[in-house]
Enzyme design. Structure first.
Site, short mmCIF file in Angstrom:
data_model
loop_
_atom_site.label_atom_id
_atom_site.label_comp_id
_atom_site.label_asym_id
_atom_site.label_seq_id
_atom_site.Cartn_x
_atom_site.Cartn_y
_atom_site.Cartn_z
N TYR A 99 -9.75 85.02 -21.53
CA TYR A 99 -8.69 85.24 -22.52
C TYR A 99 -8.76 84.10 -23.53
CZ TYR A 99 -3.62 85.46 -23.82
OH TYR A 99 -2.40 85.54 -24.45
N PRO A 114 -8.82 74.25 -30.72
CA PRO A 114 -8.64 72.79 -30.72
C PRO A 114 -7.34 72.35 -31.41
CG PRO A 114 -10.91 73.35 -31.26
CD PRO A 114 -10.15 74.64 -31.17
N GLY A 136 -2.55 75.04 -29.86
CA GLY A 136 -2.29 75.18 -28.42
C GLY A 136 -0.94 75.85 -28.25
N ARG A 196 3.40 84.78 -17.04
CA ARG A 196 4.14 83.59 -16.63
C ARG A 196 4.63 83.73 -15.19
NH1 ARG A 196 6.67 82.18 -22.57
NH2 ARG A 196 4.77 81.13 -23.24
N ARG A 203 3.47 63.35 13.82
CA ARG A 203 3.40 61.93 13.48
C ARG A 203 4.63 61.20 14.02
NH1 ARG A 203 -0.22 58.03 12.37
NH2 ARG A 203 0.61 56.46 10.93
N GLN A 213 16.05 61.85 9.21
CA GLN A 213 16.73 62.35 8.00
C GLN A 213 16.22 61.69 6.71
OE1 GLN A 213 20.90 61.72 7.91
NE2 GLN A 213 21.40 63.78 8.60
N GLY A 247 1.71 59.97 4.10
CA GLY A 247 1.38 58.54 4.02
C GLY A 247 -0.07 58.33 3.59
N GLY A 248 -0.75 57.38 4.24
CA GLY A 248 -2.14 57.06 3.87
C GLY A 248 -3.06 58.26 4.03
N GLU A 303 -0.57 78.63 -19.87
CA GLU A 303 0.38 79.74 -20.08
C GLU A 303 1.73 79.24 -20.60
OE1 GLU A 303 -1.50 82.36 -20.65
OE2 GLU A 303 0.33 83.40 -20.05
#
Ligand SMILES: Cc1cc2nc3c(=O)[nH]c(=O)nc-3n(C[C@H](O)[C@H](O)[C@H](O)COP(=O)(O)OP(=O)(O)OC[C@H]3O[C@@H](n4cnc5c(N)ncnc54)[C@H](O)[C@@H]3O)c2cc1C
Length: 545
Positions: A126, A131, A134, A247, A272, A283, A345-346, A369
């Site tokens: 499409y 450039p 937009g 959309r 974990r 919590q 985490g990590g 879109e």
């Protein structure tokens, strides 16, 4: 518009899931994106009618397709996005590329081109963006010059450049928006046409499994019957007409990717153990990183389903609703993926655990879109018109309906949603009286607040009348989620509405009261208890494997 039989849709979704389990495990997806590889074989399999035949979904039955509707597209788009958003984008590009034909093609064009698509499973692209054009497509400069013979237009020569086109380097067929003398118009251009070349694949932040490339058109000749609809100047109207659908599709992408990341976090949190117990029981973890995301995603789902059902019921002109769905679902999907990294985490920060990839992938959904800011603007501008036309009654009437619902079903947050709607009406009216929308920022913030108020009302309504079965959550969980979202909306409209109205110089000393600030604050009673319930329900719905 037609809708697939429920068992046909289920079969497509099951086949898709089984195909992904067998052929696209996490390791393979990481390989594809790491090598910036366009997964040609996967795309062929997905389009192969003997396997899945996804390209048939949007092709009407009379042209050899399945004739799926908006609801089917939403379900398939969500499922695709939960597998890989890059691959989903490759599929979306064909839906998107054929939309100008579906919406604006002549009967002969539809029969020829959609029939050929059904038979051959071609990839489409499409080509709208340029450039320098937009968000503002009216700035497009690609030109289509008529070629005349004996005073009759027999063809066009198209010259220009298109930017960031999904499937750009790999499609068989392209729909191209270009300025003809009569105005912007869509043309169908085939791969390999003389003067038509494509750029190298873009090196992207995410969705690396999708091919994105520039298109170069130098005096490309197409016969006159390649003008979609046969009349010049319909291009922007046709582009506008497909937004309700497209959309919604991208909204479903945000939903699918966001939920995939969140499901991973919910499962991880049960295994974990930190601070003497699983994270799923903390919590400070669940109520920050998990629950609010699940709530926003399900609010977006309720709204998406509401819009899809209306589209399938034959309603047109749902561009504003499409914008609300896209805005909320894609912002929610991004936040969910971002928080899923934190929740792991990590481990979340490494590639192996996938949430890092999902976060990069889902980032595009608030850009293509129509960006989130353009969605805010679209929502605010269109609802502003309704506010003016209805002399301020649009949201007041909706609030009255929500109040009625509160009497029938007091457990779903309709009363709080009514508060948010009434507050929205008050805010719009104050903005009118004090001409606050001269400030673009105020207008755009109104777009956000409207999206919250509307989704709160729709989520509450659907939680009481037709709670979705798609999310795998129980009715009671959805009701608690609807209450949490309605509280959020009521407080957000009142506090942020006040903030921006005062910040822009509004003149009413009683505005806090007019926006129902006290009620919105009091309405927070029960919030933490609802969040506790949702956190526990999510663990039951998505147990650790
Ligand atoms: C991976 C990828 C795939 C894509 N696929 C396709 C495709 O298949 N076909 C296609 O035609 N296009 C495609 N696009 C293009 C996409 O739709 C555009 O990038 C998008 O519409 C935004 O346009 P732009 O990039 O020119 O940004 P701009 O319009 O320049 O916007 C830049 C920023 O300014 C904001 N902004 C813009 N206008 C205003 C305003 N008036 N007021 C306030 N803020 C504003 C925007 O919200 C954004 O934050 C794709 C893009 C990407 C990155």
């Amino acid at each position: 518009m037609a809708r697939l039989d429920a068992d046909v849709l289920d079969q497509i979704l099951t086949t898709l899931r089984e195909y992904a389990e067998k052929n696209l495990p996490a390791q393979r997806l990481l390989e594809i994106e790491g090598g910036h590889e366009f997964p040609e074989k996967v795309m062929k399999d997905l389009y192969d009618p003997a396997q899945i035949g996804l390209h048939l979904l949007t092709v009407p039955e009379e042209h050899g397709g399945l004739g799926g509707g908006a609801y089917d597209i939403y379900r398939v788009s969500e499922a695709m996005a939960s597998i890989d958003l890059g691959i989903a984008t490759g599929v979306l590009a064909t839906f998107l590329g054929t939309d100008p034909i579906n919406v604006g093609g002549t009967p002969e064009q539809k029969a020829d081109w959609l029939g050929e698509l059904a038979e051959k499973g071609q990839l489409y692209a499409y080509g709208a963006t340029e450039p320098q054009a937009g968000s503002d497509l009216s700035a497009l400069t690609t030109a289509a010059m008529p070629v005349q013979e004996d005073g009759k237009v027999v063809g066009y020569r198209i010259s220009g450049r298109k930017q960031w086109i999904s499937n750009g380097g790999v499609a068989d067929r392209y729909t191209i928006l270009a300025n003809a003398p009569g105005g912007p118009s869509w043309f169908l251009v085939d791969k390999g046409t003389e003067g038509f070349t494509t750029g190298k694949p873009e090196d992207k932040h995410g969705i690396r499994a999708s091919n994105t490339a520039a298109l170069f058109l130098e005096n490309v000749y197409v016969p006159a019957d390649r003008l979609i609809g046969g009349v010049e100047g319909k291009g922007l109207t046709q582009a506008q007409a497909v937004f309700g659908y497209t959309r919604l599709m991208v909204a479903a992408f945000g939903l699918g990717a966001g939920w995939e990341a969140l499901r991973r976090a919910v499962r991880y949190s049960q295994e974990r153990v930190q601070g003497g117990g699983p994270l799923s029981q903390k919590q400070g973890y669940t109520h920050k990183l998990i629950v609010p995301n699940a709530v926003r995603l399900e609010a977006a789902r309720a709204y998406i389903e509401w819009v899809a059902e209306r589209l399938d019921g034959g309603e047109e002109d749902l561009a504003t609703e499409g914008a609300v769905a896209k805005y909320l679902a894609t912002e929610a999907g991004n936040k969910a993926a971002e928080d899923a990294i934190q929740a792991l985490g990590g481990y979340g920060y490494t590639r192996e655990y996938m949430v890092e990839k999902i976060k990069r992938d889902v980032r595009i959904t608030t850009i293509y879109e129509g960006t989130s800011e353009i969605m805010e603007w679209t929502i605010a501008r269109n609802r502003w018109q309704l506010h003016l036309k209805s002399r301020g009654q649009y949201y007041l009437d909706w609030a009255a309906r929500a109040d009625e619902r509160e009497k029938e079903s007091p457990s779903v947050g309709s009363g709080l949603a009514a508060m948010a709607l009434r507050s929205t009406a008050g805010l719009l009216e104050r903005a009118r009286l004090d001409r606050l929308t001269r400030n673009q920022h105020v207008l755009f913030r109104l777009g956000e607040l409207i999206a919250y108020a509307e989704t709160a009302a729709v989520f509450a309504e659907r939680a009481s009348t037709s709670p979705t079965k798609t999310s795998g959550l129980e009715r009671g969980t959805l009701e608690a989620m609807a209450r949490v979202h309605a509280r959020d909306a009521a407080l957000k409209v009142a506090t942020e509405g006040l903030r921006w109205a005062i910040g822009a110089g509004q003149s009413d000393p009683g505005l806090a009261q007019a926006l129902g600030l006290d009620g919105a604050v009091a309405g927070q009673a029960g919030l933490v208890c609802d969040m506790d319930r949702i956190a526990a329900d999510l663990v039951r719905a998505f147990p650790a494997k």
